[in-house]
Write an enzyme that holds these catalytic residues in place. Structure first.
Site, PDB file in Angstrom:
ATOM      1  N   ASN A   1      34.192  47.573  75.316  1.00  0.00           N
ATOM      2  CA  ASN A   1      35.366  47.587  74.779  1.00  0.00           C
ATOM      3  C   ASN A   1      36.326  48.210  75.617  1.00  0.00           C
ATOM      4  OD1 ASN A   1      34.444  49.901  73.790  1.00  0.00           O
ATOM      5  ND2 ASN A   1      36.139  49.970  72.781  1.00  0.00           N
TER       6      ASN A   1
ATOM      7  N   CYS B   1      37.303  51.449  75.431  1.00  0.00           N
ATOM      8  CA  CYS B   1      36.945  52.867  75.591  1.00  0.00           C
ATOM      9  C   CYS B   1      35.592  53.087  75.972  1.00  0.00           C
ATOM     10  CB  CYS B   1      37.396  53.527  74.376  1.00  0.00           C
ATOM     11  SG  CYS B   1      39.182  53.512  74.195  1.00  0.00           S
TER      12      CYS B   1
ATOM     13  N   GLU C   1      32.802  52.439  74.079  1.00  0.00           N
ATOM     14  CA  GLU C   1      32.113  53.082  73.117  1.00  0.00           C
ATOM     15  C   GLU C   1      31.223  51.863  72.181  1.00  0.00           C
ATOM     16  OE1 GLU C   1      35.817  53.139  70.389  1.00  0.00           O
ATOM     17  OE2 GLU C   1      35.065  53.008  72.783  1.00  0.00           O
TER      18      GLU C   1
END
Length: 888
Positions: A426, A428, A430
């Site tokens: 995604n 970020c 994670e």
């Protein structure tokens, strides 16, 4: 001089009255350092004729915020003044506030524009006495000034531009938005959130209880197909998601490269970059929820794509503007084969997906077989692998991107591997979930506030960490996130379909660094490393146990059968490791195989930039970046000092203006102070003073309990190709899924500090510290086991030592990051018999004139020592001081 009261009355400004109001808010603060009279004097100097009492309170709060560098209690006082001011301007009763928000009429259109959903409004009206009496408004005063200002700026709902909610109203709205008519569960959530045990993510705080409650943070979108229709359908989907505060990860491996044939028009393709710029403009135009946050897209591409060189440079500051897209975030979805080729100084072939189909649809041995077959068939253009690697490092040094996520590790160690090949993470890095043209992966986030579980003995001499309480709270958070899936508004049908079928959630953390500092554990100590392991084992066990209990009640998620969990395989099994053993995994494993789990994934420690500001902790699992930094709010810029360090320096008797100026000159570091005890220097190391090998080791330790991934930033004060290569290869060989989110660096040169008096700053080193005043509780490590009596902890016992920070398994030294055998966490470096000759990486050849994208010119000596040196990559040498990683 006159002041106007809230009711319009006019009266003289009275020094004593202001002092009395401030004194009333000083309860529980340190009387030795908090001076209400001094605050009043500063306020009076800024008062003007005709000031209102609201403006006077704002001035008082800002004055105290500026005095935070005198003592951290001033930050508490600033918050109390600001919150007291808000309480005077807002309605107290929760039910009345909800009614006002529900009956809101837009002033410009004259039409009803309710900010509360019909469902939540009806629930509140039916239970208003119970809900009104449950709210504890004094808990508002527990927020820091900057935490409150963050809430005020972006989170509290407004009527005609004026804040209408109090923080406690927001929390109750969120609790009811999640749980609906389950009032007991809503009150449990309200109490735990208001006591700061955990918080939901920003979209949940923004939108819970509103007419369109889009509470999910992360969306993983698949490019529908390589056509005008497919590209623009995907663009529309991204716009609709971004409109409702969702961050986006989009994989574009299947888009043909520059110069590829287009059958429909008998022309050739312009490649990725023009398309990427269209997405860039959409991200700029469609912000997240009306200017609350800008739109944010990360684009994922595998390094075999023929447009890879242009892609990794899209955020660079120089170059042609038409090939830049600086509002997007490039991310690499890297197969193991590429890392092996770089390590071997081998060749690498670039393809267009039209001439080499299927490469993004497989991983591991299947990918390697298909890739090498296409190479032999001459379908692509071959370059030196290290040439591309060099360009990646150059872009990372300049822009902090592209992000690095390892395709094979993500697929090999996922509980969703039965669904198909995972093709991206995604925004970020994670969230690791399966996405497809007809399924947009979704994830709902929440973070546990780790310092909330520290307990100090009655005599104040010892402190412990309450893992049992952490386990209980993590189970509550799991149930909440599972409930969000059902109560959520989905901006596109593809997202609803995916989330209802697979039901992934993401628990994260914040304040790990605060926890270590409060327990007096240096971030790079063995005790901190053990606590890191214990915390994440506890949260993972709790989330899986709660999910299994939900499955017993509501049934497992739709695609559970065939997943690793259905076969009793948990995340640490996929790492070929045994758990630390605090919890009863054998019983849980049997229960999961019998009843299933309600959620396909449960763990993904995320960045907590905004919510950690609200709660007043350091971000996620990261060390502190500085012990002194600036915090901007609408009224100005404030200097903030690490409150734990500030209290210690005050107690030592060495905190003064000189020390403050010294910290500014040293960018928040205390390592050069001769009058500070070594234990404090160790405790308050910034991330720039901690070996990145320690950061990666701790990431690998916790990854065993993280079934998605986590947003791992890497920090280098002065990045070089050797250091970067060393870090990337070390993380890859440790088996990390996310190799790097951002690369954080420091400026090559510092700005001239005109406001600093160097003579005053130098005096900070001459003050004599009184160590006798520094009395803090000592940490007592937990020896408790919450496992069943017949469960024998694998790997280590409660009193066992954990590996030294230089230790690693023999498997992590091999070229492939896949573990080759089960090993105990107690295995140390002394037990390993690692031969330096195992990995040999030739030096990078000098770029030739006819190479398409020549590498920047670097000094020959630096190239020989610094880039792709076998010692740097292998990190397995007899003399650690000669290694970039071992020497920190």
């Amino acid at each position: 001089m006159y002041v106007y009261k809230r009711d319009g009355r006019k009266e003289p400004v009275q020094f004593d009255k202001i002092t009395a109001r401030i004194s009333r808010l000083c309860y529980g603060l340190d009387p030795k350092h908090i001076d209400a009279v001094k605050v009043t004097q500063r306020i009076i100097s800024g008062v003007y004729e005709g000031v209102t009492t609201i403006e006077l309170d704002n001035l008082a709060a800002e004055t105290c915020a500026y005095m935070t560098t005198v003592h951290p209690d001033y930050a508490t006082l600033a918050a109390r003044i600001a919150i007291s001011n808000l309480h005077k301007q807002t309605t107290k009763q929760f039910s009345k506030v909800v009614e006002d928000l529900y009956r809101y009429v837009n002033a410009a259109t004259g039409k009803p524009a309710p900010m509360i959903s019909d469902d939540v409004y009806n629930i509140v009206m039916e239970n208003k006495d119970k809900l009104n009496s449950a709210i504890v408004y004094d808990r508002d005063f527990q927020y820091s000034y900057f935490g409150f200002k963050t809430l005020e700026r972006s989170y509290l709902l407004r009527i005609n531009g004026q804040v209408a909610e109090r923080p406690q109203h927001l929390i109750m709205r969120v609790a009811l938005g999640i749980h609906g008519r389950d009032i007991e569960a809503a009150l449990e959530t309200y109490n735990l959130m208001s006591l700061k045990y955990f918080t939901h993510a920003s979209p949940t705080l923004f939108n819970a209880g509103t007419p369109k409650p889009q509470m999910s943070s992360c969306f993983l979108v698949a490019m529908k197909e390589d056509s005008i229709e497919g590209i623009y359908d995907t663009l529309k989907e991204c716009a609709l998601i971004s409109k409702t505060a969702g961050g986006i990860g989009l994989h574009i491996h299947n888009i043909r490269s520059t110069g590829s044939y287009i059958a429909g028009t008998n022309g050739t393709s312009n490649g990725l970059i023009p398309m990427i710029r269209v997405f860039n403009n959409t991200a700029r135009y469609v912000d997240q929820g009306g200017n609350k946050r800008p739109g944010a897209f990360a684009l994922y591409l595998e390094p075999w794509h023929a447009d890879i060189f242009d892609f990794i440079d899209i955020r660079k500051n120089h170059g042609k503007e038409e090939i830049r897209a600086r509002d997007l975030f490039p991310a690499l979805w890297i197969p193991d084969l590429f890392m092996k080729r770089v390590e071997e100084n081998g060749t690498w072939t670039l393809f267009s997906p039209t001439s080499a189909p299927g490469l993004s649809d497989c991983y591991g041995d299947e990918f390697e077989a298909l890739y090498t077959r296409y190479e032999k068939e001459g379908r692509g253009k071959t370059i030196k692998a290290q040439k591309l690697w060099y360009s990646i490092l150059e872009a990372q040094t300049e822009t902090g991107t592209p992000f690095v996520v390892y395709k094979d590790a993500c697929n090999r160690k996922s509980n969703q591997k039965n669904l198909g090949v995972i093709k991206s993470s995604n925004l970020c890095c994670e969230i690791v979930e399966y996405s497809a043209p007809d399924e947009t992966a979704v994830c709902n986030l929440a973070s546990v506030a780790l310092p909330a579980f520290i307990e100090t003995s009655e005599d104040g001499k010892t402190s412990t960490y309450n893992f049992k309480k952490l386990h209980e709270i993590a189970k509550v958070v799991t149930r909440n996130l599972n409930r969000v899936i059902d109560r959520n508004y989905y901006p596109v049908e593809e997202a609803r379909k995916s989330n209802m079928r697979h039901r992934p959630i993401a628990l994260g953390v914040q304040g790990l660094a605060d926890t270590f500092m409060l327990l007096r554990l240096p971030f790079d100590s063995e005790e901190a490393r053990l606590l890191n392991i214990q915390i994440f084992e506890t949260i993972y066990h709790a989330s899986m146990e709660a999910s299994c209990e939900l499955a017993q009640k509501d049934g497992p998620y739709e695609t559970f059968q065939g997943s690793p969990a259905s076969q009793g395989i948990l995340q640490f099994d996929m790492w070929d490791q045994k758990p630390y053993g605090m919890w009863d995994w054998d019983t849980l494993r049997k229960d999961i195989m019998k009843h299933g789990v309600r959620n396909s994934l449960t763990m993904a420690p995320m960045p907590t930039a905004s919510t950690s500001q609200i709660l007043g902790y350091n971000e996620c699992f990261e060390p502190v970046t500085s012990n002194m930094y600036s915090r901007r709010v609408l009224s100005g810029e404030f200097q903030v000092v690490n409150p734990y360090l500030l209290r210690d320096l005050v107690d030592l008797g060495i905190w003064d203006e000189g020390m403050k100026q010294y910290l500014i000159t040293q960018n928040g570091s205390i390592q050069g102070l001769p009058n500070v005890p070594q234990e404090l220097k160790d405790l308050y190391k910034t991330v720039w003073e901690i070996s990145q090998k320690t950061i990666i080791n701790m990431a690998a330790d916790r990854s065993v309990y993280i079934d998605q991934s986590h947003s791992l930033n890497l920090f280098l004060r002065a990045p070089t190709m050797g250091k970067l290569t060393s870090m990337h290869f070390y993380g890859w060989k440790k088996g990390l899924k996310t190799g790097m989110y951002y690369l954080r660096t420091q400026a090559a040169s510092a700005a001239i500090q005109f406001t600093i008096d160097q003579k005053i700053a130098d005096q900070a080193t001459e003050n004599v510290a009184d160590i006798s005043n520094l009395k803090r509780p000592s940490y007592m490590p937990s020896s408790a086991s919450y496992a069943a009596s017949d469960f024998v902890p694998a790997a280590v016992t409660a009193n066992a030592t954990i590996p030294s920070l230089d230790s690693s398994s023999e498997a992590s030294r091999e070229a492939s990051p896949a573990p080759t055998g089960s090993h105990s966490l107690t295995k140390g470096m002394a037990e390993l018999n690692v031969q330096e000759s195992k990995v040999e990486v030739p030096e990078v050849p000098a770029p030739t004139k006819n190479e398409e994208k020549a590498a920047p010119i670097v000094d020959d000596e630096e190239t020989e020592f610094d880039i792709y040196n076998s010692k740097v990559i292998a990190c397995a040498i007899d003399n650690p001081e000669a290694c970039e990683m071992c020497s920190g």
